[in-house]
Design a protein around this motif. Structure first.
Motif, PDB file in Angstrom:
ATOM      1  N   VAL A 190       0.901  -1.268   0.092  1.00  0.00           N
ATOM      2  CA  VAL A 190       0.024   0.026   0.044  1.00  0.00           C
ATOM      3  C   VAL A 190       1.053   1.309  -0.001  1.00  0.00           C
ATOM      4  CG1 VAL A 190      -1.654   1.229   1.650  1.00  0.00           C
ATOM      5  CG2 VAL A 190      -1.693  -1.264   0.998  1.00  0.00           C
ATOM      6  N   ASP A 191       2.077   1.117   0.459  1.00  0.00           N
ATOM      7  CA  ASP A 191       3.031   2.358   0.422  1.00  0.00           C
ATOM      8  C   ASP A 191       3.569   2.721  -0.832  1.00  0.00           C
ATOM      9  OD1 ASP A 191       2.584   2.996   3.050  1.00  0.00           O
ATOM     10  OD2 ASP A 191       3.892   1.849   3.990  1.00  0.00           O
ATOM     11  N   LYS A 192       3.663   1.708  -1.740  1.00  0.00           N
ATOM     12  CA  LYS A 192       4.021   1.951  -2.925  1.00  0.00           C
ATOM     13  C   LYS A 192       3.507   3.003  -3.625  1.00  0.00           C
ATOM     14  CE  LYS A 192       5.625  -1.470  -5.496  1.00  0.00           C
ATOM     15  NZ  LYS A 192       5.762  -2.560  -6.461  1.00  0.00           N
ATOM     16  N   PRO A 193       4.297   4.119  -3.963  1.00  0.00           N
ATOM     17  CA  PRO A 193       3.392   5.235  -4.866  1.00  0.00           C
ATOM     18  C   PRO A 193       2.427   4.662  -6.186  1.00  0.00           C
ATOM     19  CG  PRO A 193       5.867   5.829  -4.435  1.00  0.00           C
ATOM     20  CD  PRO A 193       5.635   4.307  -4.156  1.00  0.00           C
ATOM     21  N   LEU A 194       1.432   5.554  -6.451  1.00  0.00           N
ATOM     22  CA  LEU A 194       0.617   5.167  -7.473  1.00  0.00           C
ATOM     23  C   LEU A 194       1.560   5.026  -8.966  1.00  0.00           C
ATOM     24  CD1 LEU A 194      -2.442   7.194  -6.693  1.00  0.00           C
ATOM     25  CD2 LEU A 194      -2.410   4.880  -6.731  1.00  0.00           C
ATOM     26  N   LEU A 195       2.221   5.994  -9.070  1.00  0.00           N
ATOM     27  CA  LEU A 195       2.990   6.041 -10.387  1.00  0.00           C
ATOM     28  C   LEU A 195       3.840   4.931 -10.362  1.00  0.00           C
ATOM     29  CD1 LEU A 195       3.568   7.677 -12.956  1.00  0.00           C
ATOM     30  CD2 LEU A 195       5.366   8.759 -11.665  1.00  0.00           C
ATOM     31  N   HIS A 196       4.548   4.345  -9.448  1.00  0.00           N
ATOM     32  CA  HIS A 196       5.357   3.013  -9.454  1.00  0.00           C
ATOM     33  C   HIS A 196       4.599   2.092  -9.466  1.00  0.00           C
ATOM     34  CE1 HIS A 196       8.650   5.417  -7.176  1.00  0.00           C
ATOM     35  NE2 HIS A 196       8.326   6.093  -8.104  1.00  0.00           N
ATOM     36  N   ALA A 197       3.546   1.788  -8.932  1.00  0.00           N
ATOM     37  CA  ALA A 197       2.594   0.692  -8.971  1.00  0.00           C
ATOM     38  C   ALA A 197       2.159   0.514 -10.496  1.00  0.00           C
ATOM     39  CB  ALA A 197       1.581   0.839  -8.101  1.00  0.00           C
ATOM     40  N   LEU A 198       1.766   1.767 -11.143  1.00  0.00           N
ATOM     41  CA  LEU A 198       1.200   1.520 -12.488  1.00  0.00           C
ATOM     42  C   LEU A 198       2.573   1.341 -13.529  1.00  0.00           C
ATOM     43  CD1 LEU A 198      -1.054   4.637 -12.946  1.00  0.00           C
ATOM     44  CD2 LEU A 198      -1.663   2.240 -13.364  1.00  0.00           C
ATOM     45  N   ARG A 199       3.464   2.013 -13.228  1.00  0.00           N
ATOM     46  CA  ARG A 199       4.634   1.919 -14.261  1.00  0.00           C
ATOM     47  C   ARG A 199       5.059   0.301 -14.215  1.00  0.00           C
ATOM     48  NH1 ARG A 199       8.822   4.705 -11.905  1.00  0.00           N
ATOM     49  NH2 ARG A 199       8.236   6.521 -12.935  1.00  0.00           N
ATOM     50  N   GLU A 200       5.139  -0.205 -13.168  1.00  0.00           N
ATOM     51  CA  GLU A 200       5.642  -1.678 -13.029  1.00  0.00           C
ATOM     52  C   GLU A 200       4.331  -2.863 -13.110  1.00  0.00           C
ATOM     53  OE1 GLU A 200       7.065  -1.777  -8.959  1.00  0.00           O
ATOM     54  OE2 GLU A 200       8.391  -0.067  -9.467  1.00  0.00           O
ATOM     55  N   ARG A 201       3.267  -2.323 -13.509  1.00  0.00           N
ATOM     56  CA  ARG A 201       1.697  -3.161 -13.622  1.00  0.00           C
ATOM     57  C   ARG A 201       1.492  -3.841 -12.281  1.00  0.00           C
ATOM     58  NH1 ARG A 201      -1.445  -3.296 -17.853  1.00  0.00           N
ATOM     59  NH2 ARG A 201      -2.483  -5.367 -18.133  1.00  0.00           N
ATOM     60  N   ASP A 202       1.909  -3.360 -11.128  1.00  0.00           N
ATOM     61  CA  ASP A 202       1.548  -4.107  -9.875  1.00  0.00           C
ATOM     62  C   ASP A 202       0.223  -3.855  -9.528  1.00  0.00           C
ATOM     63  OD1 ASP A 202       1.648  -4.876  -7.333  1.00  0.00           O
ATOM     64  OD2 ASP A 202       3.575  -4.463  -6.957  1.00  0.00           O
ATOM     65  N   LEU A 203      -0.863  -4.507  -9.755  1.00  0.00           N
ATOM     66  CA  LEU A 203      -1.949  -4.596  -9.424  1.00  0.00           C
ATOM     67  C   LEU A 203      -2.467  -4.322  -8.074  1.00  0.00           C
ATOM     68  CD1 LEU A 203      -5.130  -4.039 -10.565  1.00  0.00           C
ATOM     69  CD2 LEU A 203      -5.338  -6.525 -10.761  1.00  0.00           C
ATOM     70  N   PRO A 204      -1.882  -5.316  -7.179  1.00  0.00           N
ATOM     71  CA  PRO A 204      -2.123  -5.556  -5.822  1.00  0.00           C
ATOM     72  C   PRO A 204      -1.688  -4.055  -5.315  1.00  0.00           C
ATOM     73  CG  PRO A 204      -1.379  -7.585  -6.510  1.00  0.00           C
ATOM     74  CD  PRO A 204      -1.142  -6.874  -7.618  1.00  0.00           C
ATOM     75  N   ALA A 205      -0.687  -3.713  -5.612  1.00  0.00           N
ATOM     76  CA  ALA A 205      -0.291  -2.490  -4.950  1.00  0.00           C
ATOM     77  C   ALA A 205      -0.955  -1.150  -5.234  1.00  0.00           C
ATOM     78  CB  ALA A 205       1.220  -2.201  -5.146  1.00  0.00           C
ATOM     79  N   PHE A 206      -1.460  -1.431  -6.795  1.00  0.00           N
ATOM     80  CA  PHE A 206      -2.171  -0.142  -7.176  1.00  0.00           C
ATOM     81  C   PHE A 206      -3.484  -0.141  -6.609  1.00  0.00           C
ATOM     82  CE2 PHE A 206      -5.224   1.647 -10.415  1.00  0.00           C
ATOM     83  CZ  PHE A 206      -4.803   2.872 -10.343  1.00  0.00           C
ATOM     84  N   MET A 207      -4.288  -1.171  -6.410  1.00  0.00           N
ATOM     85  CA  MET A 207      -5.320  -1.279  -6.063  1.00  0.00           C
ATOM     86  C   MET A 207      -5.510  -1.208  -4.521  1.00  0.00           C
ATOM     87  SD  MET A 207      -7.489  -1.111  -8.508  1.00  0.00           S
ATOM     88  CE  MET A 207      -8.818  -0.924  -7.607  1.00  0.00           C
ATOM     89  N   GLY A 208      -4.586  -1.707  -3.842  1.00  0.00           N
ATOM     90  CA  GLY A 208      -4.289  -1.477  -2.325  1.00  0.00           C
ATOM     91  C   GLY A 208      -4.081   0.021  -2.036  1.00  0.00           C
TER      92      GLY A 208
END
Length: 401
Positions: free
Chosen positions: A215-233
């Motif tokens: 959840v602490d991963k920034p939205l931009l990083h989660a999107l760039r890395e295509r990390d769905l759990p981090a993004f939606m969390g």
């Protein structure tokens, strides 16, 4: 179209730039002309049905009309002539007879609102046409119509919120026009709503995400890395403040576009940006509806996840550093990232935005330019905060890079 509308449209088209300026300077004729434009587009708008490209022509036309009083008359006339030539190539329909119905006698407002909701759900033009004209004659009833339309369309994600985009641009162009052109535009908006397929339904989670490293991963990083759990969390963690969360998503999409993440389906990403900017200006009737809008937007955004930052522009920290000392640098070329930041620092942003518009007109109004241009100009005021300065870069990156 009434003879008065036809006469003023023909007069506008035939006039020189000086003649157009004279016509535009008279408030009564300006209202008449704006009303005539709204009626002139109806056969094209009706004929567009659910076609995304055709509806984009309608959106772009409404955007120019919405901005008409802020543009120099020569630039306005050139932009409108280009859009008119595009509409001339569109499929047109004979308008239904229901649009000719006269306003019905006024009723108690609560009864009119109930009838409005029922007629919209049943796509009943014969009820809607006289009802909308009647409600448009009363300022309070007209505001209710606008709010109901905005709320009805906001959470649908089809074509990256095309329904809301169309509403937003039409609202700014026509919300204060006389009753008949207002009502006919509202009917055309509803017709295009009924013709478009529904967006993908989303499940709105009830609880917040647990606090963890994802959840602490920034939205931009989660999107760039295509990390769905981090993004939606991350989105779920912000779900109690959905409008603030939409504001964060808007800024994230802006940064994604600046990084060059718009090469995949550029028109769709343009609509996504405009949709998010529009959502921040619409009324939301409840926290639950605002959450539904948030998660619908988040699902649409993740479809663009996964990109590598292009190296032709500097990274964000370099852009920010240049912005801080832009006035001490040599005056740069206007259509560069340096030019955008220098214009903002030197209080010449108004001229810079007009230069962008002139360049777009020279390129025959690229599809989607005008709503993006309008949204980006106002985005800093809508989002506020320390990143408000980044939005001019979006238009530059997207259309003139």
């Amino acid at each position: 179209m009434t003879p008065a509308f036809r006469e003023i449209l023909d007069g506008w088209r035939a006039a020189s730039v000086a003649g157009k300026a004279t016509l535009w300077s008279e408030p009564e004729k300006r209202v008449l002309l704006r009303s005539a434009w709204q009626e002139d587009i109806l056969p094209c708008w009706w004929g567009a049905g659910g076609n995304i490209e055709a509806l984009q022509v309608v959106v772009d036309s409404q955007s120019i009309w919405a901005e008409a009083e802020q543009l120099p008359v020569d630039l306005l006339a050139s932009a409108l002539a280009i859009q008119e030539s595009k509409r001339a190539q569109m499929h047109k329909l004979v308008l239904p007879d229901a649009l000719l119905l006269e306003a019905r006698p006024p009723m108690p407002l609560d009864m009119e609102v109930d009838l409005l909701s029922k007629a919209v759900e049943e796509a009943d033009l014969e009820q809607l046409a006289p009802l909308l004209q009647s409600m448009a004659d009363d300022d309070h009833a007209r505001r209710i119509v606008l709010n109901r339309l905005a709320q009805r369309l906001a959470d649908d994600s089809h074509a990256q919120g095309l329904r809301s985009i169309l509403f937003g641009q039409w609202h700014d162009a026509a919300a204060e026009l006389p009753a008949r052109p207002f009502a006919l535009g509202a009917l055309a908006l509803l017709h295009s709503h009924w013709q478009q397929p529904a967006g993908v339904a989303v499940v709105v989670p009830e609880g917040r995400a647990s606090r963890d490293s994802e959840v602490d991963k920034p939205l931009l990083h989660a999107l760039r890395e295509r990390d769905l759990p981090a993004f939606m969390g991350r989105v779920r963690a912000m779900g109690d403040q959905p409008l603030d969360a939409i504001r964060q998503l808007f800024l994230t999409v802006t940064l994604m576009m600046i990084e060059g993440g718009h090469r995949h389906e550029p028109q769709a990403l343009m609509r996504l940006y405009v949709w998010l900017g529009t959502l921040l200006t619409l009324p939301h009737r409840s926290l639950r509806q605002a959450r539904k809008v948030l998660f619908s937007a988040a699902a649409s955004i993740f479809a663009f996840a996964g990109w590598q930052r292009r190296e032709d522009w500097p990274d964000f920290s370099t852009l920010a550093a240049y912005r801080e000392h832009a006035l001490s640098e040599p005056v740069p070329a206007p259509f560069t990232w340096q030019g955008a930041l220098h214009a903002a620092a030197s209080n010449t942003a108004t001229d810079w935005w007009l230069q962008l518009a002139e360049r777009a007109v020279a390129q025959d109004n690229p599809p989607g330019f005008w709503p993006l241009w309008r949204t980006a100009q106002r985005a800093g005021q809508v989002t506020g905060g320390p990143l408000a300065w980044i939005h001019p870069l979006v238009v530059l990156r997207f259309y003139f890079d």
